[in-house]
Design a protein around this motif. Structure first.
Motif, mmCIF file in Angstrom:
data_model
loop_
_atom_site.group_PDB
_atom_site.id
_atom_site.type_symbol
_atom_site.label_atom_id
_atom_site.label_comp_id
_atom_site.label_asym_id
_atom_site.label_seq_id
_atom_site.Cartn_x
_atom_site.Cartn_y
_atom_site.Cartn_z
ATOM 1 N N ALA A 267 -7.185 -11.042 36.528
ATOM 2 C CA ALA A 267 -5.931 -10.723 37.215
ATOM 3 C C ALA A 267 -5.367 -9.370 36.786
ATOM 4 C CB ALA A 267 -4.909 -11.816 36.949
ATOM 5 N N GLU A 268 -5.833 -8.866 35.622
ATOM 6 C CA GLU A 268 -5.283 -7.609 35.097
ATOM 7 C C GLU A 268 -6.122 -6.442 35.606
ATOM 8 O OE1 GLU A 268 -4.143 -7.691 30.922
ATOM 9 O OE2 GLU A 268 -4.650 -9.812 30.907
ATOM 10 N N THR A 269 -6.024 -6.184 36.885
ATOM 11 C CA THR A 269 -6.919 -5.210 37.504
ATOM 12 C C THR A 269 -6.631 -3.773 37.115
ATOM 13 O OG1 THR A 269 -5.475 -5.198 39.444
ATOM 14 C CG2 THR A 269 -7.372 -6.676 39.489
ATOM 15 N N ASP A 270 -5.529 -3.518 36.443
ATOM 16 C CA ASP A 270 -5.225 -2.136 36.068
ATOM 17 C C ASP A 270 -5.464 -1.885 34.583
ATOM 18 O OD1 ASP A 270 -3.198 -3.734 35.152
ATOM 19 O OD2 ASP A 270 -1.589 -2.326 35.641
ATOM 20 N N ARG A 271 -6.082 -2.822 33.896
ATOM 21 C CA ARG A 271 -6.274 -2.682 32.461
ATOM 22 C C ARG A 271 -7.699 -2.201 32.163
ATOM 23 N NH1 ARG A 271 -6.655 -7.427 27.931
ATOM 24 N NH2 ARG A 271 -6.732 -6.079 26.111
ATOM 25 N N TRP A 272 -7.853 -0.927 31.913
ATOM 26 C CA TRP A 272 -9.163 -0.409 31.545
ATOM 27 C C TRP A 272 -9.254 -0.325 30.027
ATOM 28 C CZ3 TRP A 272 -9.110 4.177 28.830
ATOM 29 C CH2 TRP A 272 -7.959 4.979 28.953
ATOM 30 N N LEU A 273 -10.476 -0.315 29.529
ATOM 31 C CA LEU A 273 -10.703 -0.333 28.089
ATOM 32 C C LEU A 273 -11.652 0.777 27.684
ATOM 33 C CD1 LEU A 273 -11.375 -4.169 27.677
ATOM 34 C CD2 LEU A 273 -9.245 -2.984 27.118
ATOM 35 N N GLN A 274 -11.454 1.293 26.493
ATOM 36 C CA GLN A 274 -12.363 2.276 25.922
ATOM 37 C C GLN A 274 -12.780 1.803 24.542
ATOM 38 O OE1 GLN A 274 -10.607 6.063 24.973
ATOM 39 N NE2 GLN A 274 -12.557 7.032 24.424
ATOM 40 N N MET A 275 -14.045 1.970 24.207
ATOM 41 C CA MET A 275 -14.524 1.640 22.874
ATOM 42 C C MET A 275 -15.714 2.534 22.545
ATOM 43 S SD MET A 275 -15.798 -2.159 23.970
ATOM 44 C CE MET A 275 -14.276 -2.346 24.919
ATOM 45 N N ARG A 276 -16.134 2.490 21.294
ATOM 46 C CA ARG A 276 -17.233 3.360 20.866
ATOM 47 C C ARG A 276 -18.185 2.556 19.994
ATOM 48 N NH1 ARG A 276 -18.656 8.469 20.923
ATOM 49 N NH2 ARG A 276 -19.838 9.344 19.182
ATOM 50 N N GLU A 277 -19.477 2.742 20.236
ATOM 51 C CA GLU A 277 -20.459 1.994 19.471
ATOM 52 C C GLU A 277 -20.510 2.485 18.028
ATOM 53 O OE1 GLU A 277 -24.162 2.570 21.478
ATOM 54 O OE2 GLU A 277 -24.299 4.693 20.984
ATOM 55 N N LYS A 278 -20.963 1.598 17.138
ATOM 56 C CA LYS A 278 -21.077 1.944 15.717
ATOM 57 C C LYS A 278 -22.490 2.376 15.353
ATOM 58 C CE LYS A 278 -16.828 0.632 14.839
ATOM 59 N NZ LYS A 278 -15.782 1.613 14.508
ATOM 60 N N SER A 279 -23.485 1.691 15.897
ATOM 61 C CA SER A 279 -24.864 1.982 15.505
ATOM 62 C C SER A 279 -25.834 1.803 16.666
ATOM 63 C CB SER A 279 -25.276 1.091 14.330
ATOM 64 O OG SER A 279 -25.086 -0.287 14.656
#
Length: 292
Positions: A121-133
């Motif tokens: 339902a949260e269609t405006d919630r984008w996420l960013q993350m970064r891999e560790k290895s």
């Protein structure tokens, strides 16, 4: 959904044969305009550097960055340079809401995916993350190769790989909790190994190698969580085990030297010294007081 003057990409442009999951790898340029889409997209920066324009934000990206984009989020990648020798390579995994809902609800709630479970339902919630290895890169490589080769059962394999990717992303969103769990498991492994090999010569190096972690990192973990150095932990475990052996009725025939050897302290004089420092009395006196 839908913003003025934005290109709308539709899943029907990519999905085929009734399977609503698509994977590609592209070299970004300056031609494609900012756009939104009616599907969910996970983007992985495979190589190079550049910028990701999401809604009203500009984010510098490099290899290892990953983004989760729900329906209706406007975005575009741009390379840092238009030189062919410096490409910005992006991996895209796109899928529709039905697949997303299925994968995030197929497991019982207590198994995880807490962050993703309520995101439909949260269609405006984008996420960013970064891999560790390289964890995102390995999964994207598998997704891409599976999609390209389309061997028997590839649809099921792709769905399983996407579920793995969502789980790894879930872990990345709760790093402190997972870090704490990892360290706790590591300390438990140290105790198990030490107790199982008390009669043997043990060093921080051998235990660290067995667990698969660096010596300095393991020493820090022990000091932080157990409040003991490795040497102190090992001595404590050996003295604790010797106390158990000293008062075990079935082992009353064992000499103090036998017990010292069984716990890995082969210098009897040193064993007496360490035992008295820890328990305030000699091993013989401890046995006498606790076996009457």
């Amino acid at each position: 959904m839908g913003k003025p003057n934005l290109l709308m990409e539709k899943g029907e442009q990519f999905f085929a044969d009734g399977f609503s999951l698509y994977v590609n790898r592209v070299s970004e340029d300056f031609d494609l305009p900012e756009h939104e889409h009616d599907f969910i997209e996970i983007c992985y920066v495979w190589a190079g550097s550049g910028f990701h324009y999401i809604e009203d934000q500009t984010i510098r990206v490099t290899q290892g960055d990953l983004f989760f984009l729900p329906l209706g989020v406007s975005h575009i990648f741009r390379p840092s340079s238009n030189k062919p020798k410096e490409p910005l390579i992006i991996g895209n995994c796109i899928f529709d809401e039905k697949i997303f809902h299925f994968l995030t609800s197929i497991l019982p709630e207590q198994y995880g995916l807490y962050s993703f479970r309520g995101m439909n339902a949260e269609t405006d919630r984008w996420l960013q993350m970064r891999e560790k290895s390289g964890e995102f890169g390995r999964l994207f490589e598998s997704l891409y190769m599976e999609f390209e080769h389309k061997r028997t059962g590839y649809e099921t394999m792709l769905s399983g790989l996407l579920l793995q990717l969502l789980i790894v992303m879930e872990r990345a969103m709760t790093p402190e909790i997972n870090k704490g769990n990892l360290i706790a498991e590591r300390i438990d492994s140290v105790y198990r190994f030490v107790r199982d090999h008390l009669h043997e010569k043990q060093t921080l190096a051998t235990v660290a190698q067995h667990i698969g972690v660096g010596e300095r990192q393991l020493q820090r973990n022990l000091l932080d969580k157990a409040q003991l150095s490795f040497t102190s932990l090992l001595q404590k475990e050996r003295i604790d085990r010797s106390c158990q052996l000293l008062i075990d009725p079935s082992l009353s025939s064992l000499t103090i030297a036998d017990i010292s050897s069984r716990v890995g302290i082969h210098d009897l004089k040193r064993f007496h010294l360490l035992f008295k420092q820890a328990m305030g009395m000699t091993p013989a006196r401890y046995r006498q007081l606790n076996t009457q």
